[in-house]
Enzyme design. Structure first.
Site, PDB file in Angstrom:
ATOM      1  N   ASN A  15       0.833  -1.197   0.000  1.00  0.00           N
ATOM      2  CA  ASN A  15       0.000   0.000   0.000  1.00  0.00           C
ATOM      3  C   ASN A  15       0.877   1.261   0.000  1.00  0.00           C
ATOM      4  O   ASN A  15       1.492   1.595   1.018  1.00  0.00           O
ATOM      5  CB  ASN A  15      -0.876  -0.045   1.264  1.00  0.00           C
ATOM      6  CG  ASN A  15      -1.796   1.148   1.391  1.00  0.00           C
ATOM      7  OD1 ASN A  15      -1.599   2.172   0.744  1.00  0.00           O
ATOM      8  ND2 ASN A  15      -2.795   1.010   2.242  1.00  0.00           N
ATOM      9  N   LYS A  18       0.569   3.719   2.862  1.00  0.00           N
ATOM     10  CA  LYS A  18       1.222   3.347   4.118  1.00  0.00           C
ATOM     11  C   LYS A  18       2.693   3.747   4.122  1.00  0.00           C
ATOM     12  O   LYS A  18       3.239   4.151   5.153  1.00  0.00           O
ATOM     13  CB  LYS A  18       1.118   1.827   4.330  1.00  0.00           C
ATOM     14  CG  LYS A  18       0.024   1.415   5.297  1.00  0.00           C
ATOM     15  CD  LYS A  18       0.263  -0.019   5.773  1.00  0.00           C
ATOM     16  CE  LYS A  18      -0.529  -0.336   7.015  1.00  0.00           C
ATOM     17  NZ  LYS A  18      -0.270  -1.701   7.518  1.00  0.00           N
ATOM     18  N   ASP A  44       2.245 -15.037   4.405  1.00  0.00           N
ATOM     19  CA  ASP A  44       1.081 -15.266   5.266  1.00  0.00           C
ATOM     20  C   ASP A  44       1.415 -14.814   6.681  1.00  0.00           C
ATOM     21  O   ASP A  44       2.537 -15.031   7.152  1.00  0.00           O
ATOM     22  CB  ASP A  44       0.728 -16.762   5.302  1.00  0.00           C
ATOM     23  CG  ASP A  44       0.125 -17.224   3.987  1.00  0.00           C
ATOM     24  OD1 ASP A  44      -0.496 -16.382   3.302  1.00  0.00           O
ATOM     25  OD2 ASP A  44       0.300 -18.401   3.644  1.00  0.00           O
ATOM     26  N   ASP A  73       2.116  -4.218  12.634  1.00  0.00           N
ATOM     27  CA  ASP A  73       0.885  -4.986  12.784  1.00  0.00           C
ATOM     28  C   ASP A  73       0.154  -4.362  13.962  1.00  0.00           C
ATOM     29  O   ASP A  73       0.788  -3.988  14.957  1.00  0.00           O
ATOM     30  CB  ASP A  73       1.187  -6.465  13.056  1.00  0.00           C
ATOM     31  CG  ASP A  73      -0.028  -7.345  12.760  1.00  0.00           C
ATOM     32  OD1 ASP A  73      -0.712  -7.107  11.747  1.00  0.00           O
ATOM     33  OD2 ASP A  73      -0.295  -8.277  13.537  1.00  0.00           O
ATOM     34  N   ARG A 185       0.169   3.865  17.791  1.00  0.00           N
ATOM     35  CA  ARG A 185       1.109   3.981  16.686  1.00  0.00           C
ATOM     36  C   ARG A 185       2.177   5.043  16.987  1.00  0.00           C
ATOM     37  O   ARG A 185       3.362   4.839  16.734  1.00  0.00           O
ATOM     38  CB  ARG A 185       0.309   4.380  15.453  1.00  0.00           C
ATOM     39  CG  ARG A 185       0.916   4.014  14.153  1.00  0.00           C
ATOM     40  CD  ARG A 185      -0.152   4.186  13.052  1.00  0.00           C
ATOM     41  NE  ARG A 185       0.478   4.216  11.751  1.00  0.00           N
ATOM     42  CZ  ARG A 185       0.921   3.141  11.133  1.00  0.00           C
ATOM     43  NH1 ARG A 185       0.815   1.964  11.687  1.00  0.00           N
ATOM     44  NH2 ARG A 185       1.500   3.244   9.942  1.00  0.00           N
TER      45      ARG A 185
END
Lengths: 198, 198
Positions: A15, A18, A44, A73, A185
């Site tokens: 992205n 991001k 994954d 994450d 964040r």
């Protein structure tokens, strides 16, 4: 182990938005390119924790690109739901990323178990990995209380049902500049910068 | 982020021998005390990877003690067994730590599936965590081939069935000084020192 200003970092995301966001959070001192722009596959997310998944993604991007890589994450955990949705925060919103649906699911689960406990927290895990070398991980966490129905259309994800401790508005109502200064964040990036930047 | 020479480190173990070993691997520059000597409880190792478990233990010891903590996790993975015993390497030996039993189990599993693939590797993961702060993780890995029956009584664990690439003797037969210079543990500590010590 330092992030030298001016160096290039690979953001383990496909992205581009991001990557721009990470550049800004690192005060513009680094050129951030996405793993997608380097045609790296997305691994994954098989780990059981935010930090585990961030580390897995950063390690993967660093080892395949040969450059220093950064991954994150994050998600929301609800005390009465034993930490759910946690690492499954995005998946609860389904393929259409319908967080209205995900927030109703949180409310329904709390009603099902008949709990009055509204404590919840947001976690942001960051990992920076050197190719075939060390990795640094940090976590930022903000505690708060859930409120229903959702309030506010700023922010994203579960922001409209979460009132951070010390505030009266949800993350969906708060002024973005204020939210950005107290968020999980922001805390994670502050720790990362303290650890890796002079 | 640096380990300042002379500082005290908490080793996330209750085994004083392990603390002495870590002191030696860090060239005697640090005072290493065990989590046991500080009466810290041992956390369950609930993660799915060596690094995850090392990080969990270091984080736990650092946050409870308020001091910088170091933890390790290691084991042997067999290619034909999809990486088993892996993080369960110690558990395969049972409560009596019977690695003769564990090595027979590896041999039996390979016979059961009828595989001639004898590739295996040892992994050592290390984590250093600052209290409520960042953590650094590294992994060392040595590839090799399995041999049966076990050979040599030096070393420990699965050493007698593992011949590291480039050698003709098992880790159970090799000169300890040579083994200590090429082992997964040596590689992990070398990476850690390069990352955190001037």
């Amino acid at each position: 182990m330092r992030l030298i200003k001016g160096m290039r970092l690979v953001a383990a995301t496909h992205n581009p938005g991001k990557a721009r966001e990470i550049e800004a959070l690192l005060d513009g001192h680094y050129e951030v390119v996405t793993a997608g722009s380097l045609n790296l596959p997305e691994p994954d997310e098989t780990e059981a924790t935010f930090t585990g998944n961030a580390l897995l993604k950063a390690r993967h991007a660093a080892d395949l690109s040969g450059e220093v890589a950064l991954a994150d994450d994050s998600g929301m955990s609800v005390a009465a739901l034993d930490g759910a949705p946690g690492i499954f925060s995005a998946r609860w919103a389904g393929p259409d990323k319908d967080f209205g649906f995900a927030m109703r699911k949180v409310e329904e689960r709390l009603e099902e178990i008949g709990s009055d406990d509204r404590r919840a927290w947001f976690t942001s895990a960051l990992a920076v990995a050197w190719p075939n070398g060390p990795a640094v991980v940090v976590e930022g966490r903000v505690d708060g209380l859930l409120t229903f129905p959702p309030r506010g259309d700023r922010g994203f994800g579960y922001d409209p049902i979460f009132i951070p401790d010390g505030q009266t508005q949800t993350f969906g109502e708060l002024d973005p500049a204020l939210k950005d200064s107290i968020s999980h964040r922001a805390l994670a990036f502050a720790k990362l910068k303290a650890a890796l930047i002079d």
